[in-house]
Write a protein that holds these residues in place. Sequence first.
Motif, short mmCIF file in Angstrom:
data_model
loop_
_atom_site.label_atom_id
_atom_site.label_comp_id
_atom_site.label_asym_id
_atom_site.label_seq_id
_atom_site.Cartn_x
_atom_site.Cartn_y
_atom_site.Cartn_z
N TYR A 68 3.52 -8.50 9.07
CA TYR A 68 2.43 -7.59 9.44
C TYR A 68 1.11 -8.07 8.85
N VAL A 69 1.15 -8.48 7.59
CA VAL A 69 -0.07 -8.96 6.93
C VAL A 69 -0.56 -10.22 7.65
N ARG A 70 0.38 -11.15 7.94
CA ARG A 70 0.03 -12.38 8.64
C ARG A 70 -0.68 -12.05 9.97
N ASP A 71 -0.13 -11.09 10.71
CA ASP A 71 -0.65 -10.79 12.05
C ASP A 71 -1.97 -10.03 12.03
N HIS A 72 -2.32 -9.45 10.90
CA HIS A 72 -3.52 -8.60 10.90
C HIS A 72 -4.67 -9.11 10.05
N VAL A 73 -4.41 -10.12 9.21
CA VAL A 73 -5.53 -10.76 8.52
C VAL A 73 -6.03 -11.87 9.44
N PRO A 74 -7.30 -11.81 9.86
CA PRO A 74 -7.80 -12.79 10.84
C PRO A 74 -7.58 -14.24 10.38
N GLY A 75 -6.90 -15.01 11.21
CA GLY A 75 -6.72 -16.44 10.94
C GLY A 75 -5.80 -16.78 9.80
N ALA A 76 -4.96 -15.83 9.36
CA ALA A 76 -4.11 -16.10 8.20
C ALA A 76 -3.08 -17.18 8.48
N THR A 77 -2.82 -18.02 7.47
CA THR A 77 -1.75 -19.01 7.51
C THR A 77 -0.50 -18.36 6.93
N PHE A 78 0.68 -18.69 7.47
CA PHE A 78 1.91 -18.08 6.98
C PHE A 78 2.83 -19.14 6.42
N ARG B 208 -10.91 -18.46 -1.14
CA ARG B 208 -9.56 -18.43 -0.56
C ARG B 208 -8.75 -17.30 -1.18
N LEU B 209 -7.83 -16.76 -0.37
CA LEU B 209 -6.89 -15.78 -0.88
C LEU B 209 -5.48 -16.29 -0.66
N VAL B 210 -4.64 -16.19 -1.69
CA VAL B 210 -3.21 -16.47 -1.49
C VAL B 210 -2.46 -15.17 -1.79
N LEU B 211 -1.71 -14.70 -0.80
CA LEU B 211 -1.00 -13.43 -0.94
C LEU B 211 0.50 -13.72 -1.04
N LEU B 212 1.04 -13.56 -2.25
CA LEU B 212 2.45 -13.88 -2.51
C LEU B 212 3.27 -12.59 -2.48
N GLY B 213 4.13 -12.49 -1.47
CA GLY B 213 4.97 -11.28 -1.33
C GLY B 213 4.15 -10.05 -1.04
N PRO B 214 3.25 -10.11 -0.03
CA PRO B 214 2.37 -8.97 0.20
C PRO B 214 3.04 -7.86 0.99
N SER B 215 2.53 -6.65 0.80
CA SER B 215 2.90 -5.53 1.66
C SER B 215 1.69 -4.62 1.73
N ALA B 216 1.27 -4.32 2.96
CA ALA B 216 0.08 -3.48 3.11
C ALA B 216 0.45 -2.00 3.03
N ARG B 217 1.76 -1.74 3.15
CA ARG B 217 2.25 -0.38 3.00
C ARG B 217 3.75 -0.44 2.77
N TYR B 218 4.22 0.20 1.70
CA TYR B 218 5.63 0.10 1.35
C TYR B 218 6.47 1.12 2.10
N ASP C 9 -1.78 2.58 1.41
CA ASP C 9 -1.70 2.11 2.79
C ASP C 9 -2.97 1.31 3.06
N ASN C 10 -2.84 -0.01 3.03
CA ASN C 10 -4.01 -0.86 3.20
C ASN C 10 -4.02 -1.57 4.55
N ARG C 11 -3.25 -1.03 5.50
CA ARG C 11 -3.15 -1.72 6.79
C ARG C 11 -4.51 -1.85 7.47
N ALA C 12 -5.32 -0.78 7.35
CA ALA C 12 -6.62 -0.81 8.03
C ALA C 12 -7.59 -1.79 7.39
N ASP C 13 -7.29 -2.22 6.14
CA ASP C 13 -8.19 -3.14 5.46
C ASP C 13 -7.99 -4.59 5.91
N LEU C 14 -6.77 -4.90 6.37
CA LEU C 14 -6.44 -6.30 6.65
C LEU C 14 -7.41 -6.98 7.63
#
Lengths: 413, 265
Positions: B227-237, B114-124, B197-202
């Motif tokens: 953005y992170v929620r919408d691009h990580v497959p199946g992410a819970t928000f 599991r991954l928990v992402l607290l206050g994530p940003s894929a690109r500032y 810029d990690n948008r392409a990794d999500l």
Amino acid sequence: MTQRLEGLPADVLCGYLEVGDDGVVTSANDEFLRIVDRPHDEVVGAVSLSSLLAVGDRIYLETHFRPTLQLHGEVREIAMELVRPDGTKVPVLVSADMALGKGGQFMRTVVFEARDRRRYEQELLRARRAAEEAEGRARRLAQTLQQTFVPALVPDIPGLEVVGAYRPAGDGSEVGGDFYDVFQLHSGEWVVAVGDVCGKGVEAAVVTTFVRQSLRALAVQWDDPSQIIRALNTAMLQHGTDRFCTLVVLRLLKEDDDWLVTISSGGHPLPLLTTADGEISEVGASGSLVGVLAQPGLADARYVVGVGDSIVIFTDGVTEARGEAGSFGLEGVLGVLEAGVTSAGDLTDNLLQQVLDFQAGEARDDIAIVSIRVQDDADEAPAPAPRADVEAKDRALRALQELQELERLDEAE
Amino acid sequence: MQVLARHNVAVSGVEGAPVIVFAHGFGCDQNMWRLVVPAFEADFQVVVFDYVGAGGSDLAAYDRDKYASLAGYASDVIEIVEHLDRAPVTFVGHSVSTMIGVLASIERPELFDRLVLLGPSARYIDDGDYVGGFSSADIDELLESMDSNYLGWSHAIAPAIMGNEEQPALAAELDESFCRTDPDIARRFAAATFLADNRADLPRVSVPTLVLQCRNDAIAPLSAGQYVRDHVPGATFGQLDASGHCPHLSAPAETAAAIGEFVRA
């Protein structure tokens, strides 16, 4: 008797503001409004403290300031910059603590304008940077120069294993005067030299480079090591430096399986010969320091060295190494030799390691060691590629350029 | 053992229980998690650590080239998890650690459950329609100000830690190195963080992921979390009521509850 203050006087020269849990400014005094150059209503209840800060400080506020405040209850003397509507920045010092009010926790924040202090800090910072840069330049110069004190690559000599090692004193930021060299003459003979120019620093380094380069030139003109050293003595006297050096020069000629070795020392510790059956003796003829007397006393001693025999040459950084157990001394070197010599590589490595261990890893003086061992024809190595000299020359040239630059800088100051 | 010492790894909780790793963000060190960790010590084996350059890590291990990008930090996370030898683990990352966790999980998905992402940003940095919250000029100014405010970044926090006489117990409890950073390392970490810029990794994340977003986060705005929620497959928000960038300090109970609900499910 101390009197409990109800609040800060409105016109006191100290900015004061309160910031709510959501980061928004809930109250501010006149001095704070003056510092940020904004009317009351555009600050109180209108903006977050974060939005009044320069962007770097905004991130600092979130990643350092608040975490510390939340864990400690207070933060003091943080340097930040507030941004006025016209874009100018006001350097301030900020201290804050947490207090409990009707609406929950809030941050009580005190702000002092600190233009002069910041200017002073900037000056200090510039000076520190300049010092760090100068130090780095000096260290690079030392290292570049030191690389020219030894051949980049000891050439492969058929029938002879030769392995040298060099360690500068301390952390290597100061240049010393130890050097060694191994090169071939037109006649097919080989010359091995190990020496030590007195003193440390840039001037000693210049003399060291001069001595090493002169040796190569003089070895072409003169046959016997004592003649080479005598000519170098003259060259140093003419050079005008008041530095002298100690030096041992070996000239090696292969004859069938054996090597004819001629050794002369100008004030340098004599090399030690270990025969294949383990007998150890000093070899070479002692003579005067080089670069002091107009008529130095120098002599040669000749030996026939056979298969399995080895010679180790070293500087006083080895024998005069000091540790908790006194000085390493000749006894230390003999101890390494008595343990048996199986190869020149092992001999050099073992001796260096023991000298370093003896001084707990921190060499007080430069160390140069060259070991030679006569091999069976069977394990002869192929002929060398003559790359070493070109690289060494390049490095010497680079070092000289850096040196000239440093001197220019010195003069400019 | 070398890896554990390099990162000042601390293990607490129940031996043999599922492992949860908490990773700190840009700024301070593992102490950031101290108010949240106790909520997991009854049913997890809890692991905290410092990135090289932070807190009690081995500064001698700092390598400019390796840590010039987040990939270098991700490789350390992988090494730590490998050394724990208890994979797969739950990884909770704050701030820049969210993307470090994302990179590590892409590289070695079998190590993470599991991954928990607290206050994530894929690109500032803003980019076209994407709102990261900072302009390119802002980040340049940040990096520049870290140069000019050298003293602020290096030592400003120290007196508060050393001289907190009114709360000696707390001061003693805290590592003296808390929030103190070598300014040179801090600047390099800032560059690796804020220029990434990690948008392409999500979309490449294959591990169940929870995105936790704070209110009024000046570093990672709502748009970045969405953005992170919408691009990580199946992410819970999950939207936290806590405000600011460090809910694990300002609202530890709420933060622990939100993480707990996801990792215990």
